[in-house]
Scaffold this motif. Structure first.
Motif, PDB file in Angstrom:
ATOM      1  N   LEU A   1       0.853  -1.184   0.000  1.00  0.00           N
ATOM      2  CA  LEU A   1       0.000   0.000   0.000  1.00  0.00           C
ATOM      3  C   LEU A   1       0.892   1.239   0.000  1.00  0.00           C
ATOM      4  O   LEU A   1       1.659   1.461   0.937  1.00  0.00           O
ATOM      5  N   SER A   2       0.779   2.036  -1.042  1.00  0.00           N
ATOM      6  CA  SER A   2       1.638   3.214  -1.193  1.00  0.00           C
ATOM      7  C   SER A   2       0.818   4.493  -1.209  1.00  0.00           C
ATOM      8  O   SER A   2      -0.171   4.599  -1.955  1.00  0.00           O
ATOM      9  N   ASP A   3       1.224   5.471  -0.389  1.00  0.00           N
ATOM     10  CA  ASP A   3       0.663   6.817  -0.426  1.00  0.00           C
ATOM     11  C   ASP A   3       1.615   7.698  -1.226  1.00  0.00           C
ATOM     12  O   ASP A   3       2.800   7.812  -0.894  1.00  0.00           O
ATOM     13  N   VAL A   4       1.091   8.330  -2.252  1.00  0.00           N
ATOM     14  CA  VAL A   4       1.919   9.122  -3.165  1.00  0.00           C
ATOM     15  C   VAL A   4       1.532  10.592  -3.018  1.00  0.00           C
ATOM     16  O   VAL A   4       0.449  11.006  -3.449  1.00  0.00           O
ATOM     17  N   PRO A   5       2.391  11.429  -2.421  1.00  0.00           N
ATOM     18  CA  PRO A   5       2.046  12.844  -2.216  1.00  0.00           C
ATOM     19  C   PRO A   5       2.143  13.643  -3.512  1.00  0.00           C
ATOM     20  O   PRO A   5       2.786  13.222  -4.476  1.00  0.00           O
ATOM     21  N   HIS A   6       1.504  14.800  -3.521  1.00  0.00           N
ATOM     22  CA  HIS A   6       1.585  15.679  -4.681  1.00  0.00           C
ATOM     23  C   HIS A   6       1.484  17.138  -4.253  1.00  0.00           C
ATOM     24  O   HIS A   6       1.055  17.448  -3.146  1.00  0.00           O
ATOM     25  N   GLN A   7       1.871  18.026  -5.171  1.00  0.00           N
ATOM     26  CA  GLN A   7       1.838  19.465  -4.913  1.00  0.00           C
ATOM     27  C   GLN A   7       1.012  20.197  -5.966  1.00  0.00           C
ATOM     28  O   GLN A   7       1.207  21.377  -6.217  1.00  0.00           O
ATOM     29  N   ARG A   8       0.077  19.504  -6.573  1.00  0.00           N
ATOM     30  CA  ARG A   8      -0.702  20.103  -7.656  1.00  0.00           C
ATOM     31  C   ARG A   8      -2.024  20.668  -7.139  1.00  0.00           C
ATOM     32  O   ARG A   8      -2.487  20.299  -6.055  1.00  0.00           O
ATOM     33  N   PRO A   9      -2.667  21.545  -7.916  1.00  0.00           N
ATOM     34  CA  PRO A   9      -3.978  22.065  -7.523  1.00  0.00           C
ATOM     35  C   PRO A   9      -5.018  20.945  -7.424  1.00  0.00           C
ATOM     36  O   PRO A   9      -4.889  19.904  -8.082  1.00  0.00           O
ATOM     37  N   THR A  10      -6.035  21.190  -6.627  1.00  0.00           N
ATOM     38  CA  THR A  10      -7.086  20.178  -6.486  1.00  0.00           C
ATOM     39  C   THR A  10      -7.843  19.959  -7.783  1.00  0.00           C
ATOM     40  O   THR A  10      -8.365  18.871  -8.025  1.00  0.00           O
ATOM     41  N   GLY A  11      -7.899  20.997  -8.648  1.00  0.00           N
ATOM     42  CA  GLY A  11      -8.838  20.917  -9.757  1.00  0.00           C
ATOM     43  C   GLY A  11     -10.240  21.043  -9.199  1.00  0.00           C
ATOM     44  O   GLY A  11     -10.444  21.386  -8.029  1.00  0.00           O
ATOM     45  N   ILE A  12     -11.219  20.767 -10.026  1.00  0.00           N
ATOM     46  CA  ILE A  12     -12.599  20.845  -9.556  1.00  0.00           C
ATOM     47  C   ILE A  12     -13.265  19.489  -9.759  1.00  0.00           C
ATOM     48  O   ILE A  12     -13.257  18.936 -10.857  1.00  0.00           O
ATOM     49  N   LYS A  13     -13.780  18.949  -8.684  1.00  0.00           N
ATOM     50  CA  LYS A  13     -14.453  17.658  -8.703  1.00  0.00           C
ATOM     51  C   LYS A  13     -15.776  17.817  -7.975  1.00  0.00           C
ATOM     52  O   LYS A  13     -15.807  18.329  -6.853  1.00  0.00           O
ATOM     53  N   GLY A  14     -16.850  17.407  -8.597  1.00  0.00           N
ATOM     54  CA  GLY A  14     -18.148  17.551  -7.950  1.00  0.00           C
ATOM     55  C   GLY A  14     -19.277  17.312  -8.927  1.00  0.00           C
ATOM     56  O   GLY A  14     -19.141  16.551  -9.887  1.00  0.00           O
ATOM     57  N   TYR A  15     -20.383  17.993  -8.685  1.00  0.00           N
ATOM     58  CA  TYR A  15     -21.564  17.828  -9.527  1.00  0.00           C
ATOM     59  C   TYR A  15     -21.815  19.138 -10.260  1.00  0.00           C
ATOM     60  O   TYR A  15     -22.131  20.159  -9.661  1.00  0.00           O
ATOM     61  N   VAL A  16     -21.620  19.088 -11.580  1.00  0.00           N
ATOM     62  CA  VAL A  16     -21.699  20.292 -12.404  1.00  0.00           C
ATOM     63  C   VAL A  16     -23.136  20.528 -12.837  1.00  0.00           C
ATOM     64  O   VAL A  16     -23.878  19.586 -13.132  1.00  0.00           O
ATOM     65  N   MET A  17     -23.536  21.797 -12.870  1.00  0.00           N
ATOM     66  CA  MET A  17     -24.871  22.183 -13.302  1.00  0.00           C
ATOM     67  C   MET A  17     -24.783  22.788 -14.698  1.00  0.00           C
ATOM     68  O   MET A  17     -24.006  23.713 -14.933  1.00  0.00           O
ATOM     69  N   ASN A  18     -25.560  22.264 -15.597  1.00  0.00           N
ATOM     70  CA  ASN A  18     -25.530  22.650 -17.002  1.00  0.00           C
ATOM     71  C   ASN A  18     -26.381  23.898 -17.220  1.00  0.00           C
ATOM     72  O   ASN A  18     -27.615  23.835 -17.203  1.00  0.00           O
ATOM     73  N   THR A  19     -25.730  25.035 -17.429  1.00  0.00           N
ATOM     74  CA  THR A  19     -26.473  26.294 -17.560  1.00  0.00           C
ATOM     75  C   THR A  19     -27.136  26.440 -18.928  1.00  0.00           C
ATOM     76  O   THR A  19     -27.831  27.430 -19.170  1.00  0.00           O
ATOM     77  N   ARG A  20     -26.934  25.473 -19.810  1.00  0.00           N
ATOM     78  CA  ARG A  20     -27.702  25.477 -21.056  1.00  0.00           C
ATOM     79  C   ARG A  20     -29.173  25.154 -20.768  1.00  0.00           C
ATOM     80  O   ARG A  20     -30.042  25.456 -21.579  1.00  0.00           O
ATOM     81  N   ARG A  21     -29.400  24.483 -19.654  1.00  0.00           N
ATOM     82  CA  ARG A  21     -30.757  24.118 -19.255  1.00  0.00           C
ATOM     83  C   ARG A  21     -31.352  25.250 -18.433  1.00  0.00           C
ATOM     84  O   ARG A  21     -30.695  25.756 -17.491  1.00  0.00           O
ATOM     85  N   PRO A  22     -32.584  25.668 -18.744  1.00  0.00           N
ATOM     86  CA  PRO A  22     -33.200  26.793 -18.021  1.00  0.00           C
ATOM     87  C   PRO A  22     -33.192  26.616 -16.510  1.00  0.00           C
ATOM     88  O   PRO A  22     -33.064  27.591 -15.769  1.00  0.00           O
ATOM     89  N   VAL A  23     -33.289  25.389 -16.041  1.00  0.00           N
ATOM     90  CA  VAL A  23     -33.402  25.141 -14.611  1.00  0.00           C
ATOM     91  C   VAL A  23     -32.183  25.639 -13.834  1.00  0.00           C
ATOM     92  O   VAL A  23     -32.279  25.990 -12.649  1.00  0.00           O
ATOM     93  N   PHE A  24     -31.006  25.724 -14.501  1.00  0.00           N
ATOM     94  CA  PHE A  24     -29.783  26.127 -13.797  1.00  0.00           C
ATOM     95  C   PHE A  24     -29.170  27.420 -14.330  1.00  0.00           C
ATOM     96  O   PHE A  24     -28.005  27.716 -14.058  1.00  0.00           O
ATOM     97  N   GLN A  25     -29.922  28.204 -15.050  1.00  0.00           N
ATOM     98  CA  GLN A  25     -29.375  29.457 -15.563  1.00  0.00           C
ATOM     99  C   GLN A  25     -29.297  30.545 -14.498  1.00  0.00           C
ATOM    100  O   GLN A  25     -28.471  31.449 -14.589  1.00  0.00           O
TER     101      GLN A  25
END
Length: 606
Positions: free
Chosen positions: A305-329
């Protein structure tokens, strides 16, 4: 040979650019590498990258258990479902990226790179010994054909840079020069990373067609071996690989075979690893890593079992809302969804409080904004000039809501209810409706086998029910998921964008306005914001590190405050379980377990 592209810029502008590059050509000198800012860390006589083992033995195999499947082995076009790893393991580029520096390239197919101070052009000189896997020489003609074909027929990821090239010309037996029609200091590096394919192979084949009948001939250390679509794929190390003595490749491509076995879902892949069908497994669930990796082969030491550290940005991970749809504009609706999502309770229930929350797109790095703090200095100056197009919080400061960790999340639900009411939605007869009596509902798209996501969404759905909202949760297989997200056919979906310490032109694909209406682009949220476009341009044209960081921090503020994504958690290390015979260097690159790490610099040793 000279190619003029595209037709849109000619005359005085083109002449001015070419003339300027000609004047500065005398001042430029061929170099062994190029960095986005400053000089490459390694000298011209370096013998290997610092994060590899140049003495690693050759041999052995690595076996991955993957969810989903594939129906194409052509990773350079949009059509088809292709193993994502092929894009990085088959074709080579003129320059190779060192993942131990923010953004530096060293010669691979090209022995030198040359550009002027303003970076209005770039010239590459090929290595004389470079060949394709079938033994034929790799030529300037192949390079020029590859750039034009990828830029016009290839995946959209290649189109943006191609449209910024004014001229492409052969300047010597092994040299090719690109002159640009726009100011973009990253372009010399971007062009250095384009895959080079064999022109002759595609003269009688349809480059646009996906499938498994035509296997791309490339120059890389691996070639496609045995495969069966949807079941398995093997890559074999080419014993006659031309580049084994190139300094950049020392200590890389050590494994004789890379195999991918495909299973129905993520849960099955873990069981396959436990059963010994695979000899490596990445675990993204920190709670599972802490509680379920005590099976017999771990206890015996056969699995490490290896833990590999990093120094990079988190980026974005989650649930994206599609603003093309009126419900999320409406940003207030998106804000309400973020308040209703009880991250603290989810983290405790599913992850055992092992996750830290992603607070912004470039969180966990020097490029990230300071949550909740007002913009200052160069960042403020950039944002003040774009104030008319900014969401609230971009300048003033924005922080994600925090719950008290209880399941009810009363404060979050109360705030969400108020935001929905401001946006014109109220609870009527137990359901959230607008003034016309139409119910507020939406679909959440998930990939089959993503058990962790399913658990998160079920908790989220229960919270939404207290707002009178009943979302539809749909799970589809990998192919359907790709098809629907490629066409932006979703309301909300699981989403992840990894970001680097040197973001560049890919930001336009992620959230640039021009990519919003391009099927297959990575702008899943559908954002079209002139402020975001302007900040990406400021980032790309920055001439020093200070201006560059200010532009990225300003961009981070606008993206985060726009409330496009319900962020999940992250870890500052990766978790990899692997057979004891598989090894990686003691020195982990700056980016950690990222591109170029596994399997590229791993080796097999009894």
């Amino acid at each position: 040979m000279r190619t003029n592209i595209p037709q849109k810029l000619r005359g005085m502008v083109a002449t001015g650019i070419v003339t300027l590059s000609s004047v500065l050509a005398a001042q430029a000198e061929p170099q062994h590498g190029i960095a986005m800012y400053g000089e490459p860390a390694l000298p011209a006589d370096y013998t290997a990258l610092p994060h590899v083992n140049p003495d690693a033995p050759k041999g052995g195999r690595i076996v991955f258990a993957e969810s989903g499947g594939f129906d194409s082995l052509h990773p350079y076009i949009r059509k088809g479902s292709t193993p994502w790893q092929l894009r990085f393991l088959l074709a080579e580029s003129l320059m190779g990226r060192s993942w131990d520096e923010p953004f530096t390239l060293y010669g691979l197919l090209a022995e030198t790179v040359e550009t002027d101070d303003a970076r209005t052009w770039v010239e590459f000189t090929l290595r004389e010994e470079a060949t394709f896997s079938d033994g034929t020489p790799l030529t300037v003609e192949d390079v020029m054909w590859s750039y034009e074909t990828l830029g016009t027929k290839g995946h959209p990821r290649y189109h943006g840079a191609w449209n910024k090239i004014e001229t492409m010309e052969q300047t010597g037996p092994r040299s090719v020069k690109f002159t640009f029609n726009t100011e973009d200091r990253e372009l010399p590096l971007i062009l250095g990373m384009r895959p080079i394919l064999q022109k002759a192979q595609w003269e009688a084949a349809d480059f646009d067609a996906s499938g498994v009948d035509v296997l791309p001939i490339t120059s890389g250390p691996y070639v496609i071996g045995e495969f069966e679509p949807g079941r398995y794929l093997t890559l074999k190390r080419n014993p006659d690989y031309w580049g084994k003595d190139v300094p950049f490749m020392k200590g890389q491509a050590n494994l004789d075979e890379i195999r991918f076995d495909y299973y129905g879902d993520g849960g099955v892949t873990f069981e396959a690893f436990k059963a010994g069908e695979a000899n490596t497994h990445r675990e993204t669930n920190a709670h599972k890593w802490a509680t379920q990796f005590n099976f017999p082969s771990v206890q015996s030491g056969d699995i490490v079992l290896s833990d590999v550290p990093h120094q990079r940005p988190t980026g974005i991970k989650g649930y994206v809302m599609n603003t093309r749809r009126p419900v999320f504009q409406d940003i207030r609706v998106r804000d309400a969804m973020i308040h209703a999502f009880n991250f603290e309770f989810i983290n405790q229930t599913i992850h055992g409080n092992t996750k830290r929350r992603i607070l912004s797109y470039f969180h966990n790095s020097v490029l990230g904004m300071a949550p909740g703090e007002e913009a200052q200095g160069k960042v403020r100056a950039l944002l003040d000039g774009l104030a008319d197009d900014l969401p609230h919080g971009a300048i003033e400061g924005y922080s994600l809501p925090e719950s008290d960790g209880s399941e009810r999340n009363r404060a979050g639900i109360r705030t969400a209810m108020g935001l929905m009411e401001e946006a014109g939605w109220t609870v009527q007869d137990g359901a959230m409706k607008n003034a016309a009596g139409e119910p507020f509902t939406f679909e959440i798209l998930l990939k089959s086998g993503a058990d962790e996501n399913r658990q998160e969404i079920e908790i989220f759905s229960a919270a939404l029910s207290r707002l009178g909202i009943s979302p539809t949760i749909t799970s589809v297989d990998s192919a359907q998921y790709k098809e629907r997200t490629t066409a932006f056919d979703f309301d909300m979906a699981y989403y992840w964008r990894g970001l680097s310490l040197s973001p560049g032109n890919e930001q336009k694909l992620y959230w640039g306005g021009e990519s919003a209406d391009t099927d297959g682009s990575r702008n899943w949220m559908g954002v079209k914001n002139p402020a975001i476009d302007a900040l990406i341009d400021a980032m790309l044209t920055a001439e020093d590190q200070g201006d560059f960081r200010a532009a990225v921090k300003a961009l981070d503020r606008v993206l985060t405050a726009s409330r496009f994504v319900i962020p999940l958690g992250y870890s500052d290390k990766s978790h990899i379980a692997h057979a004891k015979e598989l090894h990686f260097p003691d020195r982990v690159p700056m980016y950690g377990d990222y591109l170029g790490f596994q399997p590229e610099i791993w080796w097999y040793e009894e």
